[in-house]
Design an enzyme around this catalytic site. Structure first.
Site, PDB file in Angstrom:
ATOM      1  N   ARG A  30       0.859  -1.188   0.000  1.00 10.90           N
ATOM      2  CA  ARG A  30       0.000   0.000   0.000  1.00 10.90           C
ATOM      3  C   ARG A  30       0.894   1.237   0.000  1.00 10.90           C
ATOM      4  O   ARG A  30       0.988   1.964   0.981  1.00 10.90           O
ATOM      5  CB  ARG A  30      -0.928  -0.004   1.229  1.00 10.90           C
ATOM      6  CG  ARG A  30      -2.018   1.056   1.185  1.00 10.90           C
ATOM      7  CD  ARG A  30      -2.885   0.980   2.436  1.00 10.90           C
ATOM      8  NE  ARG A  30      -2.116   1.212   3.647  1.00 10.90           N
ATOM      9  CZ  ARG A  30      -1.906   2.415   4.164  1.00 10.90           C
ATOM     10  NH1 ARG A  30      -2.382   3.488   3.583  1.00 10.90           N
ATOM     11  NH2 ARG A  30      -1.215   2.536   5.282  1.00 10.90           N
ATOM     12  N   LYS A  80      12.371   7.157   3.086  1.00 14.05           N
ATOM     13  CA  LYS A  80      12.016   7.444   4.476  1.00 14.05           C
ATOM     14  C   LYS A  80      13.261   7.557   5.339  1.00 14.05           C
ATOM     15  O   LYS A  80      13.371   8.433   6.199  1.00 14.05           O
ATOM     16  CB  LYS A  80      11.107   6.341   5.005  1.00 14.05           C
ATOM     17  CG  LYS A  80      10.260   6.750   6.185  1.00 14.05           C
ATOM     18  CD  LYS A  80       8.968   7.375   5.726  1.00 14.05           C
ATOM     19  CE  LYS A  80       8.031   7.684   6.863  1.00 14.05           C
ATOM     20  NZ  LYS A  80       6.718   8.138   6.413  1.00 14.05           N
ATOM     21  N   GLU A  85       6.117   0.385   7.460  1.00 10.75           N
ATOM     22  CA  GLU A  85       5.698   1.459   6.552  1.00 10.75           C
ATOM     23  C   GLU A  85       4.923   0.899   5.366  1.00 10.75           C
ATOM     24  O   GLU A  85       5.370  -0.039   4.693  1.00 10.75           O
ATOM     25  CB  GLU A  85       6.941   2.205   6.037  1.00 10.75           C
ATOM     26  CG  GLU A  85       6.652   3.363   5.111  1.00 10.75           C
ATOM     27  CD  GLU A  85       6.154   4.594   5.827  1.00 10.75           C
ATOM     28  OE1 GLU A  85       5.622   5.493   5.155  1.00 10.75           O
ATOM     29  OE2 GLU A  85       6.323   4.669   7.057  1.00 10.75           O
ATOM     30  N   ASP A 128       4.493   3.717  11.380  1.00 14.95           N
ATOM     31  CA  ASP A 128       4.382   5.155  11.132  1.00 14.95           C
ATOM     32  C   ASP A 128       3.011   5.536  10.587  1.00 14.95           C
ATOM     33  O   ASP A 128       2.467   6.576  10.936  1.00 14.95           O
ATOM     34  CB  ASP A 128       5.475   5.618  10.168  1.00 14.95           C
ATOM     35  CG  ASP A 128       5.453   7.127   9.976  1.00 14.95           C
ATOM     36  OD1 ASP A 128       5.452   7.850  10.982  1.00 14.95           O
ATOM     37  OD2 ASP A 128       5.407   7.578   8.816  1.00 14.95           O
ATOM     38  N   ASP A 129       2.428   4.690   9.730  1.00 18.19           N
ATOM     39  CA  ASP A 129       1.124   5.011   9.149  1.00 18.19           C
ATOM     40  C   ASP A 129       0.041   5.089  10.231  1.00 18.19           C
ATOM     41  O   ASP A 129      -0.886   5.895  10.127  1.00 18.19           O
ATOM     42  CB  ASP A 129       0.729   3.958   8.110  1.00 18.19           C
ATOM     43  CG  ASP A 129       1.754   3.851   7.002  1.00 18.19           C
ATOM     44  OD1 ASP A 129       2.001   4.861   6.335  1.00 18.19           O
ATOM     45  OD2 ASP A 129       2.323   2.762   6.821  1.00 18.19           O
ATOM     46  N   ASN A 149      -3.533  12.327   1.155  1.00 13.42           N
ATOM     47  CA  ASN A 149      -2.442  12.645   0.236  1.00 13.42           C
ATOM     48  C   ASN A 149      -2.659  11.909  -1.075  1.00 13.42           C
ATOM     49  O   ASN A 149      -3.272  10.841  -1.098  1.00 13.42           O
ATOM     50  CB  ASN A 149      -1.101  12.204   0.846  1.00 13.42           C
ATOM     51  CG  ASN A 149      -0.633  13.142   1.933  1.00 13.42           C
ATOM     52  OD1 ASN A 149      -0.610  14.341   1.749  1.00 13.42           O
ATOM     53  ND2 ASN A 149      -0.269  12.581   3.081  1.00 13.42           N
TER      54      ASN A 149
END
Length: 574
Positions: free
Chosen positions: A167, A185, A256, A279-280, A427
């Site tokens: 994803r 990242k 991530e 992080d998501d 986003n």
């Protein structure tokens, strides 16, 4: 750009093992960290067997920067500049970061969002030399051998970003090409928080892809097979995490861009077992919590509204949305509400409307926590009707539908709130639920606004208004830095929440006077220093440090300066 100051750190002993002798010059030129190119002094050229292999002129890092800048400025598109910068990174890591840090706000979009999206789509096509660690499901049972081939000693890697490419941003399943997101990242870890580049570890878990177009592309470099069952994936990732932790027990692992289902599954499975975070889910939740804290403070200052009186409506119920919702519960619990009271202050919606337990359809397990049971027979599908039903003070967009917060939605929010809090967080910009200008126009300038994408400032009613952006870049580099410095046993929920509150507290007077919700991103290294300091204090308090009491023995001033001294800067002095 002026010559950066020299900071000596324990990382200085970390060398990218060339296994060279005194005259391994050619190997040194091929090594991305040891290589200085024309920056090698004449004495170094003689010592390392480089005489005759370089032009006769010796250049400083600043002079090399000027040449690289000239070359990159010739490129006409951001994608072309991204490729050129990747070439620099692959041959001279210190020069790459010197360039990035010369103008962070201009250069970060070239190495990460939005340009990294196109780079991931074309990652196989633009492949030049191997980067990162690829763990293929065909290596199941021999993951340990793959990890041992990573060219770093066991005390060197400190922060990893791991993805299965399922994803990537808003682009979907990109398989092995997702490695580009891990590399990008980690570039932000280095630039934003001074994590030493040699201690970073980009990892892609290649289990195939359900993207048939990608599988059939002649230049695709990943496995050409469909993704496995969840059971098989879990078995493989279990092996990866066990072997990674055995080899690098102090490695902070950031998950991530995994699919929603697997993102939650692995976070719950590993968060109390390994030093990791997602992080998501947690990074996004933390940065939005920080924005909400300052938004609520602002509304309270203007209206006297009690902080616990807010009602939050989430447009979208994917992993990011639910992760943020769980983090936003801290907003209420920190202000005295119970966990159950906090949960009931948050409503979620998906494509079928308000998420309720008795809606009549099968709800994904990760959605159930916020699914309403107090709705009786009421089922509401249209978002405008949901607003009428919930009467939220805050709406947050995660549905990736441009225009979802339309004129009617915005005017309704302004009708029921003196200062509605509007956060379109999807986003990229093309998928944002509304623009900054639309939010101002349709709320008569009364909204408190932050977005997930960058928007230009808007002059409204004779005043320049700043569009705040809830960027994870504020949070994750500091989390990784804090965890790495103290060899954290876990990154618990208290640390994630503290990172958010520390970010909210990072505004300086100028930023507060401008009604900003977030500090200027140009200050990210200063902010990372402060957030890492606050997070380490929590790690010490919760007994999660494995640094033999080193940081616990310091007073606050000593600890803050100690962190600053360990934030890497590129130079050629070693």
């Amino acid at each position: 750009m002026s010559q950066p100051r020299r900071v000596h750190t324990e990382h200085d002993s970390v060398q990218y093992a060339i296994k060279q002798n005194e005259h391994g010059g050619a190997a040194r030129l091929r090594d991305l960290y040891s290589n200085k190119g024309t920056g090698f002094t004449m004495d170094e050229r003689k010592k390392f067997g480089l005489k005759g292999l370089l032009p006769p002129t010796v250049h400083t890092l600043e002079e090399q920067f000027k040449r690289i800048k000239h070359q990159i400025d010739l490129k006409e598109t951001n994608f072309a500049k991204h490729i050129e910068l990747a070439n620099v990174r692959q041959r001279n890591e210190r020069l790459f970061y010197y360039y990035i840090m010369s103008d962070l706000m201009k250069n970060i979009p070239l190495v990460y969002t939005p340009t990294v999206g196109e780079a991931c789509q074309k990652f196989s096509m633009m492949f030049r030399r191997p980067e990162g660690l690829t763990l293929s499901i065909e290596d199941k049972g021999s993951v340990e051998e793959c990890i041992e081939n990573w060219p770093r000693p066991s005390d060197a890697p400190r922060v990893a970003v791991i993805t299965d490419g399922s994803r990537i941003l808003g682009l979907g399943d990109l398989g092995w090409n997702g490695l580009g997101i891990a590399i990008g990242k980690l570039s932000l870890y280095v630039a934003g928080a001074g994590v030493h580049p040699q201690s970073t570890m980009p990892i892609v878990v290649d289990v195939g892809t359900d993207n048939e177009e990608l599988r059939n592309h002649p230049l695709y470099l990943g496995l050409r097979r469909p993704r496995p069952s969840t059971e098989e994936l879990v078995e493989f990732v279990d092996e990866i995490m066990m072997k990674l932790n055995a080899r690098y027990p102090n490695l902070i692992i950031q998950f991530e861009d995994w699919s929603s289902e697997h993102a939650f599954l692995f976070l719950e499975r590993y968060k109390n077992k390994y030093p990791m975070f997602n992080d998501d889910i947690q990074g996004t939740g933390s940065v939005i919590l920080a924005g909400l804290v300052n938004a609520a403070r602002m509304v309270s200052k203007k209206t006297g509204k009690d902080l616990t009186d807010h009602r939050i409506l989430m447009a979208g119920a994917g992993s990011a949305s639910i992760g943020v919702a769980k983090q936003l519960m801290s907003f209420f619990t920190l202000n005295g509400l119970s966990e159950e009271e906090a949960r009931l202050r948050i409503w979620t919606t998906d494509s079928k409307g308000l998420v309720t337990m008795n809606r009549g359809d099968k709800i994904a397990p990760y959605k159930e926590y916020f699914a309403r049971t107090d709705n009786g027979d009421v089922q509401v599908k249209d978002f405008m009707d949901v607003i009428d039903y919930v009467k939220p003070t805050v709406i947050l967009g995660f549905c990736t539908v441009h225009g979802y917060f339309n004129e009617g939605v915005l005017r309704k929010m302004a009708e029921i709130n003196e200062h509605p809090i509007i956060f379109p967080l999807s986003n990229p910009t093309s998928k944002s639920e509304c623009t900054f200008e639309e939010a101002l126009t349709h709320t008569d300038g009364r909204c408190v606004f932050a977005a997930g994408s960058p928007f230009p400032d808007v002059t409204f009613q004779g005043r320049t208004r700043v569009a705040d952006q809830g960027n994870n870049f504020y949070i994750f580099p500091a989390l990784g830095l804090a965890g790495a410095l103290v060899q954290a046993k876990h990154i618990n929920d208290n640390v994630i929440t503290e990172a958010a509150i520390a970010l909210a507290d990072s505004l300086n007077k100028e930023e507060s006077d401008a009604d900003r919700l977030y500090p200027r991103l140009e200050r990210v290294r200063e902010i990372s220093n402060y957030i890492a300091f606050r997070c380490i204090k929590i790690l010490i308090r919760d007994g999660l440090c494995r640094d033999n009491g080193l940081t616990a023995s310091m007073n606050d001033d000593e600890l803050y300066k100690w962190i600053a001294a360990r934030m890497w800067l590129p130079d050629y002095s070693h």
